[in-house]
Enzyme design. Sequence first.
Site, PDB file in Angstrom:
ATOM      1  N   SER A 173       1.050  -1.217   0.027  1.00 41.80           N
ATOM      2  CA  SER A 173      -0.066   0.101   0.048  1.00 41.80           C
ATOM      3  C   SER A 173       0.795   1.285   0.055  1.00 41.80           C
ATOM      4  CB  SER A 173      -1.124  -0.129   1.277  1.00 41.80           C
ATOM      5  OG  SER A 173      -0.022  -0.019   2.349  1.00 41.80           O
ATOM      6  N   LYS A 196       0.400   4.431   6.959  1.00 44.92           N
ATOM      7  CA  LYS A 196      -0.449   5.061   5.832  1.00 44.92           C
ATOM      8  C   LYS A 196       0.120   6.742   6.074  1.00 44.92           C
ATOM      9  CE  LYS A 196      -3.117   1.806   4.028  1.00 44.92           C
ATOM     10  NZ  LYS A 196      -2.382   0.810   4.598  1.00 44.92           N
TER      11      LYS A 196
END
Length: 205
Positions: free
Chosen positions: A128, A165
């Site tokens: 990600s 993230k």
Amino acid sequence: MPEPLTERQRQILQFIKDEIRTKGYPPSVREIGEAIGLSSSSTVHGHMTRLEEKGYIRRDPTKPRAIEVLDGSHTQLKRTIAVPVVGRVTAGQPILAQESIEDHFPLPADFVRADESELFFLTVQGDSMIEAGILDGDYVLVHRQQHANNGDIVVALIEDEATVKRFFKEQDHIRLQPENRFMDPIIVPDCQILGKVVGLVRRMG
């Protein structure tokens, strides 16, 4: 000339040097005792104090494993610190709980600009964050903190799972943005920040 060592002190000093060479960081008092055959930690501490008084080592009593080996002229060898590698992160449990630590990873002390007791490594799972240069299997170096600024890359806890993230606080929610154009952001009312990513280690091959 430095003061001569007793046989036991020589054994301890040699074990410390060997551990630094092979692992990259010094042993704990317990490990020294087990290797040398001393069951009493106070006895080990006594020998360590004498090694320090004689100028063979330097210690920082406020930090674990903080032992610097000195040569006879008190020239300091390059010091490393042992940063814990954390396995699974669980809600309600301290990040650096002993049962969460899988290993330790040595880093040069001058590489670290933060308080070393607030640092840990976490293994990245998934792709990600590939457009930020963070790949599956990388080790991210994390500074433990509960706040973040917009744009920081953080480790956040979502539904009992740690995720890496980019953090954005927006009007009525938090956006955890992946660095992968094929993935959608995670939108949550709030989240627990475990720390800010401040470095990266990658194994090649």
